[in-house]
Scaffold this active site. Structure first.
Site, PDB file in Angstrom:
ATOM      1  N   ASP A 385       0.821  -1.210   0.000  1.00 23.81           N
ATOM      2  CA  ASP A 385       0.000   0.000   0.000  1.00 23.81           C
ATOM      3  C   ASP A 385       0.856   1.261   0.000  1.00 23.81           C
ATOM      4  O   ASP A 385       0.605   2.199  -0.762  1.00 23.81           O
ATOM      5  CB  ASP A 385      -0.925   0.008   1.217  1.00 23.81           C
ATOM      6  CG  ASP A 385      -2.124  -0.914   1.038  1.00 23.81           C
ATOM      7  OD1 ASP A 385      -2.396  -1.280  -0.121  1.00 23.81           O
ATOM      8  OD2 ASP A 385      -2.773  -1.261   2.030  1.00 23.81           O
ATOM      9  N   ASP A 438      -9.012  -3.755   2.133  1.00 25.30           N
ATOM     10  CA  ASP A 438      -8.915  -3.140   3.453  1.00 25.30           C
ATOM     11  C   ASP A 438      -9.866  -3.782   4.455  1.00 25.30           C
ATOM     12  O   ASP A 438      -9.801  -3.489   5.645  1.00 25.30           O
ATOM     13  CB  ASP A 438      -9.221  -1.639   3.359  1.00 25.30           C
ATOM     14  CG  ASP A 438      -8.186  -0.913   2.512  1.00 25.30           C
ATOM     15  OD1 ASP A 438      -7.020  -1.308   2.581  1.00 25.30           O
ATOM     16  OD2 ASP A 438      -8.564   0.006   1.777  1.00 25.30           O
TER      17      ASP A 438
END
Length: 464
Positions: A385, A438
């Protein structure tokens, strides 16, 4: 059969995580790569331009403010309603033929710099200037080189070509056009984000308890077979029970590499047709997930449970329960309806239902066997990320993750692998969104922790 479907869902999870971390568009754009000097250091902000024609409310346009000039009001009630005038000459590179008395002047882009147009308009008596771009998008208006200090005291806004052409058409038709210029601020936290958080946490809890309970039932069944001394039955039951896929350290590391390749592919091939392919893949995964959840939910009722115990052999699919066959048409129709109407304001409801079902199903199939694998997986995902959201700007001059998530250059509102809720108190509207990855990654860790907790309190343990 179940194991084949499991691996397909795992591949789908890898795909959706490749664009897991997303960011909603902001109304303020910081760009340090463009000239920034005294008098020319504004942020680029989106501007609302509500219009009235002959006193009647018409369309509201959205433009962008310039690097220079004063800042605009943030509330509509404080923004003054001002009459619109068209520049003559249209480019406003020389003094207009008529004197202005505080009107907003509408000019065309080109033939001279933005600052020159603004200075000419201000000297002619304009209270603001609207520059029509030569295309349907917006352009960042900056200062020219060598202009160290600018003394510009009127707001500068750019509108796209279609919006400017509509306004000019009204003025040329001798209609009285008035408008306001203001740039409302986006709230730091919207109520929609609270509901989105609750939705994500609820999905993780539901999937985690379901997965842990399923693992418990499987462990109890294995213990019974062990006590009966039926090694042959135990082996068959273990290898074909539910097609569970356990992550290893190697697969956790490879996950980041393959996900990065997926992301680059999406970034390079992003287009309208490619988004359509993603929609089809999302519908397939959504049908599988929704069907799995519906079958499990209906099986809680006695009558449906009895229906689910009867199977029929289907070509290419193998043995399928009557309950699965009964729910399949509903799931397919639901996915098709969402795909057809996905551009409508209410489509987010169907997208969230399909997405939550898919996430829960993935968390039923993919499992973290121990804490070591969980630490490696989450650490790799964290670096993934950070790299693709922030570090990728140095190589690609834009955040690859955010570009892919928004669906830039595709003609669509973004990829479907998101949970989203309309922002309720945001003057700019839009959606609060969160990527599937997520939710899935924390869900894997929570599922593992819950399984360990139940094992400690009940005395059962899973066997691989």
């Amino acid at each position: 059969m179940k194991r084949g479907r499991s691996y397909l869902l795992v591949l789908g999870w890898l795909y959706v995580y490749s664009v897991s971390l997303v960011s909603g568009g902001d109304i303020v754009h910081h760009d340090d790569s463009l000239p920034n000097r005294p008098g020319c250091n504004n942020n680029f902000v989106l501007v609302k331009v509500p219009t009235r024609v002959n006193g009647k409310e018409k369309e509201e346009y959205v433009g962008v403010g310039a690097r220079f000039g004063p800042t605009l009001e943030s509330k509509e009630k404080h923004a003054t309603l001002i009459k619109l005038a068209v520049s003559d000459p249209p480019d406003c590179c020389t003094t207009p033929k008529y004197k202005l008395t505080g009107e907003v002047i509408l000019v065309h882009r080109g033939n001279c710099s933005f600052t020159t147009k603004t200075k000419v308009a201000e000297a002619a008596g304009a209270s603001a200037i609207i520059i029509i771009n030569n295309s349907t998008d917006l352009f960042k208006m900056v200062c020219e080189k060598g202009e160290d200090v600018l003394d510009i005291n009127i707001p500068v806004v750019m509108l796209p070509l279609d919006a400017g052409s509509s306004l000019r058409k009204f003025v040329d038709g001798n209609d009285t056009v008035t408008l306001q210029l203001y740039s409302p601020k986006r709230p730091a936290v919207d109520v929609a984000e609270v509901f989105l958080w609750l939705m994500a946490v609820g999905t993780i809890l539901c999937a985690s308890y379901w997965s842990a309970w399923t693992a418990r039932e499987e462990a109890i069944e294995q213990d019974k077979l062990l006590k009966d001394g039926s090694d042959e039955h135990l082996q068959v039951s273990t290898t074909s029970s539910r097609g569970v896929v356990e992550i290893t350290v190697i697969s956790a590391i490879l996950f980041v590499v393959v996900a990065s390749c997926f992301l680059i592919m999406l970034y390079k091939l992003m287009s309208f047709w490619f988004i359509e392919v993603l929609v089809v893949l999302f519908c397939i995964g959504g049908v599988e997930g929704l069907q799995t959840c519906l079958v499990a939910l209906l099986s809680c009722f006695r009558w449906f449970r009895s229906v689910g115990e009867f199977y029929v052999k289907v070509p290419f699919l193998g043995a399928v329960s009557y309950l699965t066959l009964a729910t399949c048409p509903f799931c397919i129709v639901s996915a098709v309806i969402w795909a057809v109407y996905r551009q409508y304001p209410f489509a987010w409801i169907g997208q969230d239902i399909l997405g939550i079902s898919l996430i829960i199903t993935v968390l039923q199939i993919v499992r973290v066997p121990n804490l070591k694998v969980g630490v490696v997986l989450l650490s790799c995902a964290f670096m993934y990320d950070i790299f693709w959201v922030f570090v990728s700007k140095w190589w690609f001059r834009e955040s690859v993750m955010i570009v892919v998530a928004r669906g830039d250059k595709s003609g669509e509102d973004g990829i479907p692998m998101l949970l989203k809720i309309p922002r309720m108190f945001d003057p700019w509207g839009g959606y609060s969104i969160i990527g599937f990855g997520d939710i899935i990654l924390p869900g894997l860790l929570v599922t593992f922790a819950l399984s360990v907790e139940i094992a400690d309190t009940t005395g059962w343990q899973t066997r691989s």
